[in-house]
Design a protein around this motif. Structure first.
Motif, PDB file in Angstrom:
ATOM      1  N   SER A 134       0.821  -1.206   0.000  1.00 28.00           N
ATOM      2  CA  SER A 134       0.000   0.000   0.000  1.00 28.00           C
ATOM      3  C   SER A 134       0.859   1.263   0.000  1.00 28.00           C
ATOM      4  CB  SER A 134      -0.935   0.023   1.205  1.00 28.00           C
ATOM      5  OG  SER A 134      -0.206   0.095   2.403  1.00 28.00           O
ATOM      6  N   ILE A 135       0.231   2.330  -0.481  1.00 28.42           N
ATOM      7  CA  ILE A 135       0.811   3.673  -0.433  1.00 28.42           C
ATOM      8  C   ILE A 135      -0.147   4.529   0.378  1.00 28.42           C
ATOM      9  CG2 ILE A 135       1.516   5.704  -1.752  1.00 28.42           C
ATOM     10  CD1 ILE A 135       2.053   3.776  -4.133  1.00 28.42           C
ATOM     11  N   GLU A 136       0.394   5.233   1.367  1.00 27.50           N
ATOM     12  CA  GLU A 136      -0.402   6.082   2.258  1.00 27.50           C
ATOM     13  C   GLU A 136       0.048   7.532   2.152  1.00 27.50           C
ATOM     14  OE1 GLU A 136      -0.599   2.779   5.871  1.00 27.50           O
ATOM     15  OE2 GLU A 136       0.660   4.560   6.087  1.00 27.50           O
ATOM     16  N   ALA A 137      -0.901   8.439   2.328  1.00 23.21           N
ATOM     17  CA  ALA A 137      -0.597   9.858   2.489  1.00 23.21           C
ATOM     18  C   ALA A 137      -0.453  10.118   3.985  1.00 23.21           C
ATOM     19  CB  ALA A 137      -1.724  10.709   1.912  1.00 23.21           C
ATOM     20  N   HIS A 138       0.535  10.913   4.369  1.00 25.10           N
ATOM     21  CA  HIS A 138       0.754  11.264   5.778  1.00 25.10           C
ATOM     22  C   HIS A 138       0.898  12.771   5.916  1.00 25.10           C
ATOM     23  CE1 HIS A 138       1.721   7.512   8.129  1.00 25.10           C
ATOM     24  NE2 HIS A 138       1.474   7.055   6.905  1.00 25.10           N
ATOM     25  N   ALA A 139       0.483  13.280   7.079  1.00 23.01           N
ATOM     26  CA  ALA A 139       0.626  14.702   7.400  1.00 23.01           C
ATOM     27  C   ALA A 139       1.429  14.831   8.686  1.00 23.01           C
ATOM     28  CB  ALA A 139      -0.746  15.359   7.560  1.00 23.01           C
ATOM     29  N   LEU A 181       5.276   3.988   1.868  1.00 26.30           N
ATOM     30  CA  LEU A 181       5.114   2.690   1.216  1.00 26.30           C
ATOM     31  C   LEU A 181       5.164   1.601   2.281  1.00 26.30           C
ATOM     32  CD1 LEU A 181       5.162   0.811  -1.343  1.00 26.30           C
ATOM     33  CD2 LEU A 181       7.680   1.001  -1.231  1.00 26.30           C
ATOM     34  N   ARG A 182       4.163   0.713   2.279  1.00 27.07           N
ATOM     35  CA  ARG A 182       4.129  -0.398   3.243  1.00 27.07           C
ATOM     36  C   ARG A 182       4.008  -1.729   2.518  1.00 27.07           C
ATOM     37  NH1 ARG A 182       3.415   1.255   8.589  1.00 27.07           N
ATOM     38  NH2 ARG A 182       2.598   3.376   8.797  1.00 27.07           N
ATOM     39  N   ASP A 183       4.590  -2.765   3.141  1.00 24.22           N
ATOM     40  CA  ASP A 183       4.459  -4.113   2.586  1.00 24.22           C
ATOM     41  C   ASP A 183       3.195  -4.782   3.104  1.00 24.22           C
ATOM     42  OD1 ASP A 183       5.010  -5.137   5.160  1.00 24.22           O
ATOM     43  OD2 ASP A 183       7.028  -5.825   4.627  1.00 24.22           O
ATOM     44  N   GLU A 184       3.013  -6.054   2.770  1.00 26.75           N
ATOM     45  CA  GLU A 184       1.789  -6.780   3.132  1.00 26.75           C
ATOM     46  C   GLU A 184       1.600  -6.940   4.637  1.00 26.75           C
ATOM     47  OE1 GLU A 184       4.967  -9.906   3.019  1.00 26.75           O
ATOM     48  OE2 GLU A 184       4.486  -8.132   1.828  1.00 26.75           O
ATOM     49  N   GLY A 202       9.374   2.580   2.665  1.00 26.00           N
ATOM     50  CA  GLY A 202       9.910   3.820   2.133  1.00 26.00           C
ATOM     51  C   GLY A 202       9.044   5.014   2.447  1.00 26.00           C
ATOM     52  N   GLN A 203       9.663   6.177   2.313  1.00 25.70           N
ATOM     53  CA  GLN A 203       8.973   7.458   2.452  1.00 25.70           C
ATOM     54  C   GLN A 203       9.480   8.368   1.337  1.00 25.70           C
ATOM     55  OE1 GLN A 203       9.138   9.209   6.452  1.00 25.70           O
ATOM     56  NE2 GLN A 203       9.692   7.183   7.250  1.00 25.70           N
ATOM     57  N   LEU A 204       8.562   9.124   0.732  1.00 22.60           N
ATOM     58  CA  LEU A 204       8.916  10.106  -0.287  1.00 22.60           C
ATOM     59  C   LEU A 204       8.592  11.495   0.249  1.00 22.60           C
ATOM     60  CD1 LEU A 204       7.590   8.454  -3.575  1.00 22.60           C
ATOM     61  CD2 LEU A 204       9.980   8.835  -2.926  1.00 22.60           C
ATOM     62  N   HIS A 205       9.570  12.391   0.178  1.00 17.26           N
ATOM     63  CA  HIS A 205       9.448  13.732   0.742  1.00 17.26           C
ATOM     64  C   HIS A 205      10.010  14.777  -0.209  1.00 17.26           C
ATOM     65  CE1 HIS A 205       8.685  12.582   4.999  1.00 17.26           C
ATOM     66  NE2 HIS A 205       9.409  11.515   4.684  1.00 17.26           N
ATOM     67  N   GLY A 206       9.529  15.989  -0.028  1.00 17.13           N
ATOM     68  CA  GLY A 206      10.171  17.181  -0.552  1.00 17.13           C
ATOM     69  C   GLY A 206      10.560  17.988   0.666  1.00 17.13           C
ATOM     70  N   LEU A 207      11.833  18.356   0.793  1.00 19.94           N
ATOM     71  CA  LEU A 207      12.307  19.021   2.008  1.00 19.94           C
ATOM     72  C   LEU A 207      13.217  20.208   1.680  1.00 19.94           C
ATOM     73  CD1 LEU A 207      13.174  15.734   3.905  1.00 19.94           C
ATOM     74  CD2 LEU A 207      11.305  17.289   4.476  1.00 19.94           C
ATOM     75  N   ALA A 208      13.151  21.219   2.528  1.00 22.05           N
ATOM     76  CA  ALA A 208      14.053  22.357   2.399  1.00 22.05           C
ATOM     77  C   ALA A 208      15.481  21.860   2.621  1.00 22.05           C
ATOM     78  CB  ALA A 208      13.700  23.428   3.431  1.00 22.05           C
ATOM     79  N   VAL A 254       1.899  -1.830  -6.893  1.00 24.96           N
ATOM     80  CA  VAL A 254       2.251  -0.729  -5.987  1.00 24.96           C
ATOM     81  C   VAL A 254       3.691  -0.280  -6.230  1.00 24.96           C
ATOM     82  CG1 VAL A 254       2.552  -0.083  -3.565  1.00 24.96           C
ATOM     83  CG2 VAL A 254       0.519  -1.361  -4.276  1.00 24.96           C
ATOM     84  N   LEU A 255       4.616  -1.230  -6.330  1.00 23.44           N
ATOM     85  CA  LEU A 255       6.022  -0.863  -6.527  1.00 23.44           C
ATOM     86  C   LEU A 255       6.254  -0.195  -7.878  1.00 23.44           C
ATOM     87  CD1 LEU A 255       7.829  -3.921  -4.905  1.00 23.44           C
ATOM     88  CD2 LEU A 255       7.515  -1.619  -3.955  1.00 23.44           C
ATOM     89  N   ASP A 256       5.498  -0.582  -8.911  1.00 21.82           N
ATOM     90  CA  ASP A 256       5.626   0.094 -10.205  1.00 21.82           C
ATOM     91  C   ASP A 256       5.299   1.572 -10.084  1.00 21.82           C
ATOM     92  OD1 ASP A 256       6.420  -2.197 -11.530  1.00 21.82           O
ATOM     93  OD2 ASP A 256       4.495  -2.526 -12.534  1.00 21.82           O
ATOM     94  N   ARG A 257       4.217   1.887  -9.366  1.00 27.92           N
ATOM     95  CA  ARG A 257       3.825   3.290  -9.177  1.00 27.92           C
ATOM     96  C   ARG A 257       4.876   4.030  -8.346  1.00 27.92           C
ATOM     97  NH1 ARG A 257      -1.479   4.510 -10.537  1.00 27.92           N
ATOM     98  NH2 ARG A 257      -2.672   2.692 -11.140  1.00 27.92           N
ATOM     99  N   TRP A 258       5.264   3.420  -7.224  1.00 26.19           N
ATOM    100  CA  TRP A 258       6.240   4.036  -6.321  1.00 26.19           C
ATOM    101  C   TRP A 258       7.554   4.299  -7.062  1.00 26.19           C
ATOM    102  CZ3 TRP A 258       5.645   5.761  -1.383  1.00 26.19           C
ATOM    103  CH2 TRP A 258       6.795   6.052  -0.659  1.00 26.19           C
ATOM    104  N   ASP A 259       8.046   3.282  -7.747  1.00 28.78           N
ATOM    105  CA  ASP A 259       9.328   3.403  -8.434  1.00 28.78           C
ATOM    106  C   ASP A 259       9.270   4.396  -9.590  1.00 28.78           C
ATOM    107  OD1 ASP A 259      10.361   1.616  -6.611  1.00 28.78           O
ATOM    108  OD2 ASP A 259      10.374  -0.087  -7.986  1.00 28.78           O
TER     109      ASP A 259
END
Length: 183
Positions: free
Chosen positions: A7-12, A26-29, A35-41, A98-103
């Motif tokens: 799964s892919i989750e949105a976090h705040a 990104l979470r496994d079964e 993994g985590q994807l971020h934009g950071l200063a 899921v991994l295709d989208r993430w990657d």
């Protein structure tokens, strides 16, 4: 036999109860974070900053075991997930789906970082804010998944991806199948 679901989750990430730094997980079964994807200063010395100032850049990061597996940020396994944090499952499917989208988003990170995008601190009036939430929206679009807007938080920059990529650039980089947005 049932298919393995990732799964892919949105976090705040809460910023003093008023604003949020939105990012992807990104979470496994088994629910383990991969993994985590971020934009950071990021400052001119390439150090991540909790709050950006004028002169900083918006840089895109992939943290976690998947990033290390892919040879990205091998010395940096940062974690922005906190207990009680607002989150929303956005997409689940087979590990391959899921991994295709993430990657797809991950492979765009070097290009996005080469853009040297100026970070807009505190959404200064008169400037279209370009910040972590802009990155969150763009990465969601690149994965072809809905971008969730967390209610109760000020989230400047969510709608400014046109300041980073043209619509044709976005289309050429987007995952082939896009799902409708969630508000």
């Amino acid at each position: 036999m049932s298919e393995i679901k990732y799964s892919i989750e949105a976090h705040a990430y809460d910023i003093v109860g008023v604003a949020a730094h939105d990012f992807w997980v990104l979470r496994d079964e088994k629910g383990k974070v991969l993994g985590q994807l971020h934009g950071l200063a990021t400052n001119i010395e390439n150090k991540i900053k909790p709050i950006g100032i004028m002169g900083d850049k918006l840089k895109f990061y992939h943290f976690g075991s998947r990033a290390i597996l892919l040879g990205l940020n091998p010395n940096c396994d940062l974690n922005y997930i906190k207990a009680g944090q607002k989150s929303k499952p956005i997409f689940s499917g087979s590990s391959a789906d899921v991994l295709d989208r993430w990657d797809n988003a991950v492979k765009a990170l070097p290009y996005l970082n080469d853009l040297e995008v100026p970070y807009t601190p505190f959404a200064i009036l008169g400037l279209a804010p370009i910040n972590s939430n802009t990155a969150y929206t763009l990465l969601g679009k690149l994965m072809g998944i809905p971008v969730h807007n967390f209610s109760g938080y000020w989230q400047p920059g969510l709608r400014n991806i046109h300041k980073l990529l043209t619509s044709s650039q976005l289309e050429s980089m987007r995952y082939p199948q896009e799902l409708p947005d969630i508000v």
